[in-house]
Design a protein around this motif. Structure first.
Motif, PDB file in Angstrom:
ATOM      1  N   GLY A   1       0.964  -0.649   7.862  1.00  0.00           N
ATOM      2  CA  GLY A   1       2.202   0.125   7.427  1.00  0.00           C
ATOM      3  C   GLY A   1       1.583   1.376   6.897  1.00  0.00           C
ATOM      4  O   GLY A   1       0.394   1.745   6.743  1.00  0.00           O
ATOM      5  N   PRO A   2       2.313   2.105   6.041  1.00  0.00           N
ATOM      6  CA  PRO A   2       1.834   3.297   5.150  1.00  0.00           C
ATOM      7  C   PRO A   2       0.934   2.888   4.073  1.00  0.00           C
ATOM      8  O   PRO A   2       0.903   1.994   3.273  1.00  0.00           O
ATOM      9  N   ARG A   3      -0.065   3.872   4.076  1.00  0.00           N
ATOM     10  CA  ARG A   3      -1.196   3.903   3.124  1.00  0.00           C
ATOM     11  C   ARG A   3      -1.703   5.211   2.780  1.00  0.00           C
ATOM     12  O   ARG A   3      -1.385   6.203   3.142  1.00  0.00           O
ATOM     13  N   PRO A   4      -2.558   5.314   1.792  1.00  0.00           N
ATOM     14  CA  PRO A   4      -3.107   6.476   1.415  1.00  0.00           C
ATOM     15  C   PRO A   4      -3.744   7.131   2.396  1.00  0.00           C
ATOM     16  O   PRO A   4      -4.515   6.622   3.146  1.00  0.00           O
TER      17      PRO A   4
ATOM     18  N   LEU B   1       0.861  -1.332   0.143  1.00  0.00           N
ATOM     19  CA  LEU B   1      -0.103  -0.023   0.004  1.00  0.00           C
ATOM     20  C   LEU B   1       1.089   1.124   0.138  1.00  0.00           C
ATOM     21  O   LEU B   1       0.391   2.346  -0.146  1.00  0.00           O
ATOM     22  N   ALA B   2       2.189   1.161   0.447  1.00  0.00           N
ATOM     23  CA  ALA B   2       3.010   2.196   0.430  1.00  0.00           C
ATOM     24  C   ALA B   2       3.240   3.042  -0.995  1.00  0.00           C
ATOM     25  O   ALA B   2       3.434   4.274  -1.007  1.00  0.00           O
ATOM     26  N   ALA B   3       3.091   2.091  -1.889  1.00  0.00           N
ATOM     27  CA  ALA B   3       3.094   2.717  -3.203  1.00  0.00           C
ATOM     28  C   ALA B   3       2.189   3.787  -3.597  1.00  0.00           C
ATOM     29  O   ALA B   3       2.472   4.575  -4.331  1.00  0.00           O
ATOM     30  N   PHE B   4       1.001   3.456  -3.116  1.00  0.00           N
ATOM     31  CA  PHE B   4       0.008   4.778  -3.240  1.00  0.00           C
ATOM     32  C   PHE B   4      -0.336   5.839  -2.161  1.00  0.00           C
ATOM     33  O   PHE B   4      -1.053   6.382  -2.323  1.00  0.00           O
ATOM     34  N   ALA B   5       0.743   5.692  -1.338  1.00  0.00           N
ATOM     35  CA  ALA B   5       0.680   6.773  -0.030  1.00  0.00           C
ATOM     36  C   ALA B   5       0.634   8.236  -0.566  1.00  0.00           C
ATOM     37  O   ALA B   5       0.146   9.092  -0.149  1.00  0.00           O
ATOM     38  N   GLY B   6       1.319   8.317  -1.756  1.00  0.00           N
ATOM     39  CA  GLY B   6       1.603   9.811  -2.263  1.00  0.00           C
ATOM     40  C   GLY B   6       0.470  10.056  -3.171  1.00  0.00           C
ATOM     41  O   GLY B   6       0.639  11.234  -3.681  1.00  0.00           O
ATOM     42  N   CYS B   7      -0.636   9.189  -3.422  1.00  0.00           N
ATOM     43  CA  CYS B   7      -1.684   9.602  -4.449  1.00  0.00           C
ATOM     44  C   CYS B   7      -2.698  10.697  -3.527  1.00  0.00           C
ATOM     45  O   CYS B   7      -3.844  10.162  -3.388  1.00  0.00           O
ATOM     46  N   ASP B   8      -2.435  11.499  -3.035  1.00  0.00           N
ATOM     47  CA  ASP B   8      -3.226  12.527  -2.361  1.00  0.00           C
ATOM     48  C   ASP B   8      -4.526  13.001  -2.952  1.00  0.00           C
ATOM     49  O   ASP B   8      -5.503  12.951  -2.407  1.00  0.00           O
ATOM     50  N   GLY B   9      -4.709  13.091  -4.340  1.00  0.00           N
ATOM     51  CA  GLY B   9      -6.068  13.432  -5.375  1.00  0.00           C
ATOM     52  C   GLY B   9      -6.803  12.088  -5.608  1.00  0.00           C
ATOM     53  O   GLY B   9      -7.657  12.475  -6.005  1.00  0.00           O
ATOM     54  N   VAL B  10      -6.443  11.179  -4.884  1.00  0.00           N
ATOM     55  CA  VAL B  10      -7.433  10.032  -5.325  1.00  0.00           C
ATOM     56  C   VAL B  10      -7.873   9.295  -4.026  1.00  0.00           C
ATOM     57  O   VAL B  10      -7.368   9.286  -2.916  1.00  0.00           O
ATOM     58  N   TRP B  11      -8.997   8.954  -3.869  1.00  0.00           N
ATOM     59  CA  TRP B  11      -9.810   8.179  -2.745  1.00  0.00           C
ATOM     60  C   TRP B  11      -9.707   6.683  -3.110  1.00  0.00           C
ATOM     61  O   TRP B  11     -10.089   6.297  -4.358  1.00  0.00           O
TER      62      TRP B  11
END
Length: 275
Positions: free
Chosen positions: A163-166, A142-152
């Motif tokens: 761990g890290p997540r959106p 899920l960490a790979a998508f943590a930076g997709c702030d504009g996506v729900w």
């Protein structure tokens, strides 16, 4: 003859079912232990890793394994390479059981698919395709998508993620098989406009692909990693049983093999943890 099945997948369980109770065979299934409450196959079961290729080779020798079947998930490439190395070291015949993938079949069906090489590549193109994503790549990564702030994100998995997540994510804990009607309703209820998945193959989670195609929802699909070379591969449990029957000389297995319908995007069948 002691047969070790590396799995936890639908195909691994089915293979164990077909081999279980056959005179002259001892069957052990090995599960990685990543799912809290896995569906256990019949026969002997061990849970946990082996300690790499060397540890697996040692286990094969110590437990008198005569045949090794790698029926792990198509994306579990590390254990597949370890299995190849261990089989070569211990001089144990190895078979890879790999369900057919979806990528090659779907374009002919008319789906709007965007194949990528990794989760990171999927995250990079996601904002250009939609703003409400149905994420079905499993709880790992899920960490790979943590930076997709504009996506729900609507993330579905068997166990809760860690761990890290959106930042904007709803978690749906569910275990398949999933129906086409259910997947249609889910996409509509959450207003999903893009689907992210792995090319896992199989029928248990395929209805989401049909529902996405019907709704005109684009699909970002992560291609499978490469596997070890020189390993015999079959596409279904029946093929694995035929291989065991031939090498072990067990005639009783012949009556257990049933013809399979052609692979495709069909509902039904138990899951393996990716949804």
């Amino acid at each position: 003859m002691h047969v070790l099945i590396l799995g936890g997948t639908t195909e691994a369980r089915r293979t164990a079912e077909l081999l279980h109770g056959v005179p002259g065979l001892r069957v052990t299934s090995s599960l990685a232990g990543r799912v809290a409450a896995p569906r256990l196959p019949p026969g002997e079961v061990r849970v946990g890793g082996f300690g790499g290729a060397e540890g697996l080779a040692r286990w094969l020798r110590e437990h008198g394994v005569g045949l090794l079947i790698d029926a792990t998930h198509p994306f579990a490439s590390t254990i597949s390479f370890n299995a190849a190395g261990a089989a070569a070291t211990a001089h144990v015949p190895l078979l890879a059981l790999r369900r057919p993938g979806w990528v090659d079949a779907e374009p002919a069906a008319g789906g709007d698919w965007h194949p990528v090489g990794s989760l990171e590549e999927a995250a990079a193109i996601l904002p250009d395709l939609g703003r409400r994503a149905f994420l079905t790549t499993g709880r790992m990564g899920l960490a790979a998508f943590a930076g997709c702030d504009g996506v729900w994100f609507l993330m579905r998995s068997v166990d809760p993620p860690q761990g890290p997540r959106p930042a904007r994510m709803e978690v749906l804990l569910d275990r398949g098989p999933f129906t086409l009607e259910g997947e249609r309703e889910l996409l509509a209820r959450h207003r999903v406009d893009v689907l992210v998945t792995k090319d896992s193959g199989g029928a248990a989670t395929a209805p989401k692909l049909v529902a996405a195609r019907e709704a005109g929802v684009p699909v970002v699909v992560v291609r499978r990693p490469g596997g070890p070379e020189g390993v015999r591969v079959v596409g279904d449990p029946e093929g694995a049983v035929e291989w065991v029957a031939r090498l072990a000389g067990v005639r009783a297995l012949g009556a257990r093999v049933r013809p399979q319908s052609p692979p495709g995007l069909r509902p039904g069948g138990p899951p393996d943890g990716l949804n």
